[in-house]
Scaffold this motif. Structure first.
Motif, PDB file in Angstrom:
ATOM      1  N   MET A   1       0.554  -1.361  -0.002  1.00 35.48           N
ATOM      2  CA  MET A   1       0.183  -0.262  -0.057  1.00 35.48           C
ATOM      3  C   MET A   1       1.023   1.016  -0.122  1.00 35.48           C
ATOM      4  N   ALA A   2       1.943   1.050   0.526  1.00 36.29           N
ATOM      5  CA  ALA A   2       2.898   2.063   0.386  1.00 36.29           C
ATOM      6  C   ALA A   2       3.848   2.872  -0.803  1.00 36.29           C
TER       7      ALA A   2
ATOM      8  N   ARG B   1       8.192   5.264   9.799  1.00 40.39           N
ATOM      9  CA  ARG B   1       7.084   4.733   9.906  1.00 40.39           C
ATOM     10  C   ARG B   1       5.725   5.611  10.229  1.00 40.39           C
ATOM     11  N   VAL B   2       6.172   6.527  10.076  1.00 38.38           N
ATOM     12  CA  VAL B   2       5.337   7.908  10.523  1.00 38.38           C
ATOM     13  C   VAL B   2       5.282   8.232   8.813  1.00 38.38           C
ATOM     14  N   ALA B   3       6.655   8.269   8.057  1.00 36.35           N
ATOM     15  CA  ALA B   3       6.088   8.549   6.914  1.00 36.35           C
ATOM     16  C   ALA B   3       5.226   7.612   6.023  1.00 36.35           C
ATOM     17  N   VAL B   4       5.585   6.356   6.094  1.00 34.46           N
ATOM     18  CA  VAL B   4       5.059   5.105   5.860  1.00 34.46           C
ATOM     19  C   VAL B   4       3.578   5.065   5.909  1.00 34.46           C
ATOM     20  N   ALA B   5       3.290   5.660   7.352  1.00 33.17           N
ATOM     21  CA  ALA B   5       1.243   5.441   7.522  1.00 33.17           C
ATOM     22  C   ALA B   5       1.191   7.266   6.324  1.00 33.17           C
ATOM     23  N   ALA B   6       1.310   8.586   6.218  1.00 32.51           N
ATOM     24  CA  ALA B   6       1.463   9.049   5.339  1.00 32.51           C
ATOM     25  C   ALA B   6       1.735   8.609   3.467  1.00 32.51           C
ATOM     26  N   LEU B   7       2.120   8.479   3.559  1.00 35.92           N
ATOM     27  CA  LEU B   7       1.414   7.346   2.282  1.00 35.92           C
ATOM     28  C   LEU B   7       0.599   6.453   1.603  1.00 35.92           C
ATOM     29  N   VAL B   8       0.440   5.746   3.011  1.00 34.96           N
ATOM     30  CA  VAL B   8      -0.716   4.956   3.244  1.00 34.96           C
ATOM     31  C   VAL B   8      -2.396   5.153   2.800  1.00 34.96           C
TER      32      VAL B   8
END
Length: 183
Positions: free
Chosen positions: A23-24, A116-123
């Motif tokens: 998803m990222a 982890r924060v960057a991945v959450a934003a990408l998702v």
């Protein structure tokens, strides 16, 4: 041969610069495959992701295989898949050789927290894009909310969710066909 090299390098870049799984990878896949290379449409990428969710394996690899196969047949699928997995293999080998030595440093923990924060934003960005492409009318909004409730309350099985989507899609077409017959 040139297009096979292009497939490999495109998916190598996606695999190299994307953290956080399938998803990222959606924003980068969309940019590379849809916008830059025009190898697929937004709808085709979403279809690849939907099928990739239901089939065994990693979504990003399944998507690379689908796109590669669409472009250059079976060899294209293999080349795109190898492009997608090559960076992971290289990075894992490097990390495995030094991780135990660096895990004790606080900076490493902070780096992983930032990732982890960057991945959450990408998702989240991917979700917004999927919602814009997938929900086109009030029926879509209502169906989305029903399926979301189904996922939260009953199951998180992608197979059951996709089957529910297929059934609702068929029912909707049948209802539209009946309305048009009455006119």
């Amino acid at each position: 041969m040139k297009e096979l090299l292009e497939l490999y390098t495109a998916f190598f870049r996606i695999g190299l610069f994307t953290f956080g799984g399938g998803m990222a990878m959606l924003p980068m896949l969309t940019k590379e495959v849809v916008e830059d290379k025009t190898w697929a449409t937004n709808e085709e990428i979403l279809d690849c992701f939907a099928i990739g969710q239901c089939t065994p394996g990693i979504i990003a690899i399944n998507t690379a295989t689908f796109i590669g196969t669409k472009r250059k047949g079976a060899i294209g699928g293999v080349v795109a898949t190898l492009g997608m997995v090559s960076p992971s293999i290289i990075v894992i080998l490097i990390i495995a050789s030094i991780l135990s030595q660096i895990m004790g440093y606080p900076i490493v923990g902070h780096i992983f927290a930032g990732i982890r924060v960057a991945v959450a934003a990408l998702v989240t960005e991917s979700l917004v894009g999927i919602l814009k492409s997938g929900i086109k009318d009030w029926f879509g909004v209502i169906f989305y909310l029903v399926i979301l409730a189904f996922c939260i309350c009953v199951t998180n099985s992608p197979i059951l969710v996709v089957i529910a989507g297929i059934v609702v899609g068929i029912c909707r077409i049948k209802l539209i066909d009946k309305k048009e017959e009455k006119k």
